[in-house]
Design an enzyme around this catalytic site. Structure first.
Site, PDB file in Angstrom:
ATOM      1  N   LYS A 145       0.848  -1.195   0.000  1.00 32.97           N
ATOM      2  CA  LYS A 145       0.000   0.000   0.000  1.00 32.97           C
ATOM      3  C   LYS A 145       0.880   1.239   0.000  1.00 32.97           C
ATOM      4  O   LYS A 145       2.066   1.209   0.346  1.00 32.97           O
ATOM      5  CB  LYS A 145      -0.943   0.010   1.205  1.00 32.97           C
ATOM      6  CG  LYS A 145      -0.274  -0.038   2.592  1.00 32.97           C
ATOM      7  CD  LYS A 145       0.215   1.283   3.112  1.00 32.97           C
ATOM      8  CE  LYS A 145       0.837   1.159   4.506  1.00 32.97           C
ATOM      9  NZ  LYS A 145       1.518   2.408   4.955  1.00 32.97           N
TER      10      LYS A 145
ATOM     11  N   PRO B  26       9.602  -5.123  -0.097  1.00 31.74           N
ATOM     12  CA  PRO B  26      10.635  -4.939   0.925  1.00 31.74           C
ATOM     13  C   PRO B  26      10.058  -4.578   2.286  1.00 31.74           C
ATOM     14  O   PRO B  26       8.995  -3.951   2.375  1.00 31.74           O
ATOM     15  CB  PRO B  26      11.491  -3.792   0.374  1.00 31.74           C
ATOM     16  CG  PRO B  26      10.798  -3.264  -0.820  1.00 31.74           C
ATOM     17  CD  PRO B  26       9.632  -4.103  -1.144  1.00 31.74           C
TER      18      PRO B  26
ATOM     19  N   ASP C 115      -1.998  -1.443  10.386  1.00 29.94           N
ATOM     20  CA  ASP C 115      -2.246  -1.433   8.943  1.00 29.94           C
ATOM     21  C   ASP C 115      -3.062  -2.629   8.471  1.00 29.94           C
ATOM     22  O   ASP C 115      -3.622  -2.601   7.368  1.00 29.94           O
ATOM     23  CB  ASP C 115      -0.923  -1.439   8.161  1.00 29.94           C
ATOM     24  CG  ASP C 115      -0.192  -0.108   8.225  1.00 29.94           C
ATOM     25  OD1 ASP C 115      -0.819   0.891   8.628  1.00 29.94           O
ATOM     26  OD2 ASP C 115       0.997  -0.072   7.870  1.00 29.94           O
TER      27      ASP C 115
END
Length: 278
Positions: free
Chosen positions: A8, A91, A133
């Site tokens: 995101k 990552p 999140d």
């Protein structure tokens, strides 16, 4: 079952308050991208997590994916033994929510694979216990996120981003959430974020900002260098995502492969992703 957890980006991030328990209150708009991990769930004789791709610096039992499996099993009274294979492409330490996406997709996938019948609000509530999140990735549509990031409301961006190509550059270092929050300034802008993003994207550089940049970039000047470099290459808007360290940018509609070649040549020690134009 094979799933593709998305990274995101945060379009704007205001830090607007702080709770007595130390958690900060934010306003942000989260949008998913097509930078994806690969998650495969298979019923097996025993539960195991196999991680390939980018290295993950935590033991399997502490990985958010295994924590998601165990939380769901505890909630529903048991989940069949499952082999979980996670191929990491997104990552870590980037502000892209890769680990959170993996956890949320594990909940979604197990719920579907074993027909557990949990609805999205229930899955989102479980996901919130894994990370701020995580609930966003249960829904995977643009959301206006408030509170500590777990209070979600769908946000319609319409076709505002369709004229642009999204690029993401992640430097060869991460920023921990603790580092990012250490020096933040609490400030509630006079104009709500949901109003500011309605302006043309070309105007966002002066109005739609990530408050973490003020606390992070003095210690990680390479983030500012990347942001400036993206703007010099023609990006109409660039910002750090989440608590960093990745920087994303919107370019006028471009050939994805050609743009990736340009960015990879300029940012030689960075991970680069350019979204495929639909």
């Amino acid at each position: 079952m094979i799933l593709f957890p998305h990274a995101k980006i945060n379009i704007g991030l205001d830090i607007v308050g702080k709770l007595p328990n130390g958690y900060h209150l934010i306003d942000t708009i989260m949008v998913h991208t097509d930078w994806e991990d690969v998650l495969e769930l298979t019923q097996a004789e025993q539960t195991e997590l196999v991680v390939t791709g980018r290295p993950v610096n935590c033991p399997p039992e502490k990985n958010l994916v295994m924590r998601a499996y165990n939380l769901l099993a505890e909630t529903v009274g048991g989940v069949p033994p499952t082999r979980i294979q996670l191929h990491k492409i997104i990552p870590d330490g980037a502000g892209l929510g890769g680990g959170s996406a993996d956890a949320a997709y594990t909940l979604r996938g197990l719920n579907e694979l074993y027909e557990l019948g949990l609805d999205n609000p229930t899955l989102a509530q479980l996901a919130s216990r894994l990370g701020a999140d995580c609930p966003f990735f249960i829904y995977d549509e643009p959301m206006f996120c408030t509170g500590i990031g777990t209070e979600l409301k769908p946000f319609n961006l319409g076709d505002k981003l369709s004229p642009y190509t999204l690029a993401i550059v992640k430097p060869p270092f991460g920023v921990s959430t603790a580092e990012a929050y250490a020096g933040v300034t609490i400030e509630r802008p006079t104009e709500p974020l949901t109003h500011r993003v309605l302006r043309p994207v070309e105007e966002w550089n002066n109005t739609v900002c990530n408050a973490f940049e003020r606390s992070v970039t003095p210690f990680f000047p390479a983030i500012t260098e990347i942001k400036t470099g993206l703007q010099q290459l023609g990006a109409v808007y660039a910002a750090m995502s989440g608590s960093g360290s990745a920087v994303y940018a919107f370019f006028p509609k471009s050939d994805s492969e050609a743009l990736k070649d340009v960015l990879s040549s300029k940012f030689t020690d960075c991970a680069v992703h350019v979204s495929k134009n639909s």
